[in-house]
Write an enzyme that holds these catalytic residues in place. Structure first.
Site, PDB file in Angstrom:
ATOM      1  N   GLY A   1     -14.461   3.277 -17.026  1.00  0.00           N
ATOM      2  CA  GLY A   1     -13.224   2.620 -16.589  1.00  0.00           C
ATOM      3  C   GLY A   1     -13.396   1.617 -15.473  1.00  0.00           C
ATOM      4  O   GLY A   1     -12.568   1.518 -14.573  1.00  0.00           O
TER       5      GLY A   1
ATOM      6  N   CYS B   1      -1.716   5.265  20.193  1.00  0.00           N
ATOM      7  CA  CYS B   1      -2.227   4.340  21.229  1.00  0.00           C
ATOM      8  C   CYS B   1      -1.417   3.053  21.244  1.00  0.00           C
ATOM      9  O   CYS B   1      -1.666   2.169  22.060  1.00  0.00           O
ATOM     10  CB  CYS B   1      -3.716   4.039  20.987  1.00  0.00           C
ATOM     11  SG  CYS B   1      -4.022   2.940  19.601  1.00  0.00           S
TER      12      CYS B   1
ATOM     13  N   CYS C   1      -0.033   3.651  15.750  1.00  0.00           N
ATOM     14  CA  CYS C   1      -0.845   4.768  16.265  1.00  0.00           C
ATOM     15  C   CYS C   1      -0.243   5.223  17.601  1.00  0.00           C
ATOM     16  O   CYS C   1       0.504   4.478  18.240  1.00  0.00           O
ATOM     17  CB  CYS C   1      -2.277   4.261  16.470  1.00  0.00           C
ATOM     18  SG  CYS C   1      -3.419   5.521  17.096  1.00  0.00           S
TER      19      CYS C   1
ATOM     20  N   ASN D   1     -15.304   2.654 -21.960  1.00  0.00           N
ATOM     21  CA  ASN D   1     -14.335   1.628 -21.580  1.00  0.00           C
ATOM     22  C   ASN D   1     -13.577   1.199 -22.827  1.00  0.00           C
ATOM     23  O   ASN D   1     -14.176   1.021 -23.879  1.00  0.00           O
ATOM     24  CB  ASN D   1     -15.072   0.425 -20.969  1.00  0.00           C
ATOM     25  CG  ASN D   1     -14.133  -0.471 -20.179  1.00  0.00           C
ATOM     26  OD1 ASN D   1     -13.030  -0.754 -20.643  1.00  0.00           O
ATOM     27  ND2 ASN D   1     -14.546  -0.903 -19.003  1.00  0.00           N
ATOM     28  N   VAL D   2     -12.262   1.009 -22.673  1.00  0.00           N
ATOM     29  CA  VAL D   2     -11.458   0.608 -23.849  1.00  0.00           C
ATOM     30  C   VAL D   2     -11.793  -0.825 -24.256  1.00  0.00           C
ATOM     31  O   VAL D   2     -11.481  -1.253 -25.364  1.00  0.00           O
ATOM     32  CB  VAL D   2      -9.945   0.760 -23.561  1.00  0.00           C
ATOM     33  CG1 VAL D   2      -9.573   2.236 -23.444  1.00  0.00           C
ATOM     34  CG2 VAL D   2      -9.536   0.003 -22.318  1.00  0.00           C
TER      35      VAL D   2
ATOM     36  N   CYS E   1      -8.231   2.288  18.083  1.00  0.00           N
ATOM     37  CA  CYS E   1      -8.898   3.500  18.586  1.00  0.00           C
ATOM     38  C   CYS E   1      -9.550   4.251  17.430  1.00  0.00           C
ATOM     39  O   CYS E   1      -9.545   3.772  16.292  1.00  0.00           O
ATOM     40  CB  CYS E   1      -7.893   4.385  19.326  1.00  0.00           C
ATOM     41  SG  CYS E   1      -6.791   5.325  18.258  1.00  0.00           S
TER      42      CYS E   1
ATOM     43  N   ASP F   1      -7.849   6.727  -4.948  1.00  0.00           N
ATOM     44  CA  ASP F   1      -6.692   7.587  -5.217  1.00  0.00           C
ATOM     45  C   ASP F   1      -6.947   9.076  -5.025  1.00  0.00           C
ATOM     46  O   ASP F   1      -6.019   9.880  -5.107  1.00  0.00           O
ATOM     47  CB  ASP F   1      -6.169   7.318  -6.650  1.00  0.00           C
ATOM     48  CG  ASP F   1      -7.254   7.520  -7.723  1.00  0.00           C
ATOM     49  OD1 ASP F   1      -7.233   6.779  -8.720  1.00  0.00           O
ATOM     50  OD2 ASP F   1      -8.123   8.400  -7.562  1.00  0.00           O
TER      51      ASP F   1
ATOM     52  N   HIS G   1     -14.973   2.579  -1.919  1.00  0.00           N
ATOM     53  CA  HIS G   1     -13.974   1.634  -1.370  1.00  0.00           C
ATOM     54  C   HIS G   1     -12.957   2.344  -0.503  1.00  0.00           C
ATOM     55  O   HIS G   1     -11.886   1.797  -0.243  1.00  0.00           O
ATOM     56  CB  HIS G   1     -13.277   0.888  -2.534  1.00  0.00           C
ATOM     57  CG  HIS G   1     -14.212  -0.001  -3.284  1.00  0.00           C
ATOM     58  ND1 HIS G   1     -13.888  -0.567  -4.495  1.00  0.00           N
ATOM     59  CD2 HIS G   1     -15.477  -0.398  -3.024  1.00  0.00           C
ATOM     60  CE1 HIS G   1     -14.916  -1.286  -4.924  1.00  0.00           C
ATOM     61  NE2 HIS G   1     -15.900  -1.186  -4.054  1.00  0.00           N
TER      62      HIS G   1
ATOM     63  N   TYR H   1       0.823  -1.213   0.000  1.00  0.00           N
ATOM     64  CA  TYR H   1       0.000   0.000   0.000  1.00  0.00           C
ATOM     65  C   TYR H   1       0.863   1.271   0.000  1.00  0.00           C
ATOM     66  O   TYR H   1       0.520   2.267  -0.647  1.00  0.00           O
ATOM     67  CB  TYR H   1      -0.978  -0.011   1.181  1.00  0.00           C
ATOM     68  CG  TYR H   1      -2.264  -0.729   0.842  1.00  0.00           C
ATOM     69  CD1 TYR H   1      -2.408  -2.091   1.101  1.00  0.00           C
ATOM     70  CD2 TYR H   1      -3.298  -0.069   0.184  1.00  0.00           C
ATOM     71  CE1 TYR H   1      -3.553  -2.770   0.723  1.00  0.00           C
ATOM     72  CE2 TYR H   1      -4.461  -0.735  -0.185  1.00  0.00           C
ATOM     73  CZ  TYR H   1      -4.581  -2.085   0.078  1.00  0.00           C
ATOM     74  OH  TYR H   1      -5.707  -2.752  -0.309  1.00  0.00           O
TER      75      TYR H   1
HETATM   76  N1  APR Z   1     -10.182   4.449 -20.140  1.00  0.00           N
HETATM   77  C1  APR Z   1     -11.336   3.754 -19.914  1.00  0.00           C
HETATM   78  N2  APR Z   1     -11.355   2.478 -19.454  1.00  0.00           N
HETATM   79  C2  APR Z   1     -10.164   1.883 -19.216  1.00  0.00           C
HETATM   80  C3  APR Z   1      -8.921   2.527 -19.438  1.00  0.00           C
HETATM   81  C4  APR Z   1      -8.974   3.866 -19.919  1.00  0.00           C
HETATM   82  N3  APR Z   1      -7.852   4.552 -20.153  1.00  0.00           N
HETATM   83  N4  APR Z   1      -7.914   1.650 -19.102  1.00  0.00           N
HETATM   84  C5  APR Z   1      -8.525   0.517 -18.678  1.00  0.00           C
HETATM   85  N5  APR Z   1      -9.851   0.644 -18.761  1.00  0.00           N
HETATM   86  C6  APR Z   1     -10.873  -0.309 -18.333  1.00  0.00           C
HETATM   87  C7  APR Z   1     -10.519  -1.772 -18.485  1.00  0.00           C
HETATM   88  O1  APR Z   1     -10.920  -2.233 -19.764  1.00  0.00           O
HETATM   89  C8  APR Z   1     -11.357  -2.397 -17.367  1.00  0.00           C
HETATM   90  O2  APR Z   1     -12.651  -2.746 -17.835  1.00  0.00           O
HETATM   91  O3  APR Z   1     -11.037  -0.091 -16.951  1.00  0.00           O
HETATM   92  C9  APR Z   1     -11.498  -1.294 -16.324  1.00  0.00           C
HETATM   93  C10 APR Z   1     -10.676  -1.527 -15.081  1.00  0.00           C
HETATM   94  O4  APR Z   1     -11.226  -2.649 -14.438  1.00  0.00           O
HETATM   95  P1  APR Z   1     -10.573  -3.178 -13.072  1.00  0.00           P
HETATM   96  O5  APR Z   1      -9.098  -3.237 -13.246  1.00  0.00           O
HETATM   97  O6  APR Z   1     -11.329  -4.417 -12.697  1.00  0.00           O
HETATM   98  O7  APR Z   1     -10.855  -2.031 -12.013  1.00  0.00           O
HETATM   99  P2  APR Z   1     -12.206  -1.744 -11.246  1.00  0.00           P
HETATM  100  O8  APR Z   1     -13.390  -2.094 -12.083  1.00  0.00           O
HETATM  101  O9  APR Z   1     -12.114  -0.366 -10.736  1.00  0.00           O
HETATM  102  O10 APR Z   1     -12.107  -2.780 -10.000  1.00  0.00           O
HETATM  103  C11 APR Z   1     -13.114  -2.663  -9.008  1.00  0.00           C
HETATM  104  O11 APR Z   1     -11.884  -4.254  -7.646  1.00  0.00           O
HETATM  105  O12 APR Z   1      -9.822  -4.932  -6.899  1.00  0.00           O
HETATM  106  C12 APR Z   1     -10.977  -4.275  -6.553  1.00  0.00           C
HETATM  107  O13 APR Z   1     -11.195  -2.622  -4.922  1.00  0.00           O
HETATM  108  C13 APR Z   1     -10.665  -2.848  -6.191  1.00  0.00           C
HETATM  109  O14 APR Z   1     -11.977  -0.863  -6.637  1.00  0.00           O
HETATM  110  C14 APR Z   1     -11.413  -2.035  -7.227  1.00  0.00           C
HETATM  111  C15 APR Z   1     -12.513  -2.978  -7.662  1.00  0.00           C
END
Ligand code: APR
Length: 241
Positions: free
Chosen positions: A182, A145, A143, A208-209, A126, A100, A115, A64
């Protein structure tokens, strides 16, 4: 790209975004399940669960802390900035799975962190909780504590913050347009939000790409990146009154 919905945009009052790791990918933050995704290299069950944390807090903290430093050194991209700019023209809420803080740094006001946040650190015992952007000298950090601190994020197996989740459901159920940006929509309950929006008559759009398992139920599915698609939405909405 957005011209096909310019009429809908004209009489839209409220837009809700559901965002995932993909919107931060163009800021330099890896996604989880994409081709270069974090879960390709690491086992989420060894790093992003409460059991993993108590089994090896140092390992989980090393992962992390590396992500925290990366996140603190990147900037919002045109996708985040466009969403913030839309607040000049419509009511906008952002229901994000991202930890983020880039939506807030881009200027978005109504952000619901489903999340949690990697910037916020809390005590495992605490009620200490605070935003900490500096690095930690020792891992795991302690912490005052005497107990171990942890990132204020939701791990697999943990419940979402109930107040945030309740508000997110209300936002999703009361919008004219929901734009899903995304996210693979693999993780619940966040992946239910487009279902609530559709049930309440909203138009659902995906940016989404890649295709997702919900692409076919979207009213419009834009196969492009967030940073490329979202500025165009600002252009068109700033022209339609
Ligand atoms: N623009 C748009 N979409 C994008 C881009 C981009 N530049 N780059 C990647 N992607 C898409 C991918 O095709 C994919 O479908 O973003 C998506 C990312 O999916 P994940 O990696 O599964 O992320 P997310 O959906 O946020 O995951 C949900 O899972 O691991 C846990 O807690 C974590 O919050 C996260 C949750």
């Amino acid at each position: 790209m957005w011209e096909t919905i310019s009429d809908k945009l004209k009489d839209t009052e409220k837009i809700v975004f559901v965002t995932g790791a993909g919107i931060s990918q163009e800021s330099g933050i890896p996604t989880f399940r994409g081709k270069d995704g974090l879960w390709r290299k690491y086992d989420p069950m060894k790093l992003a669960t409460i059991d993993a944390f108590y089994e090896d807090p140092k390992l989980v903290w090393e992962w992390y802390e590396e992500r925290r430093q990366n996140i603190l050194n990147v900037s919002p991209n045109p996708g985040h900035i466009a969403i913030a700019e839309l607040e000049k023209y419509r009511q906008v809420s952002v229901l994000t799975q991202n930890i983020d803080g880039l939506h807030q740094r881009a200027g978005s006001k109504n952000v619901y962190e489903l999340h949690g946040s990697i910037i916020t650190i809390k005590c495992t015992v605490c009620d200490f909780k605070n935003k900490i952007t500096s690095g930690f000298l020792q891992l795991p950090p302690l912490c005052k504590c005497g107990n171990i601190l942890r990132p204020d994020v939701v791990w697999f197996g943990e419940a979402l913050p109930q107040d945030v989740w309740k508000s997110a459901m209300i936002q999703a159920s009361a919008c004219d347009i929901m734009i899903v940006v995304g996210t693979s929509l693999e993780v619940s309950p966040a992946n239910l939000l487009p279902v609530y929006a559709k049930q309440n008559g909203a138009m659902i759009i995906e940016v989404n790409v890649e295709k997702t398992h919900m692409s076919s139920s979207m009213d419009l599915s834009l196969r492009t990146s967030a940073a490329k698609a979202l500025p165009g939405l600002v252009d068109i909405i700033s022209q339609v009154k």
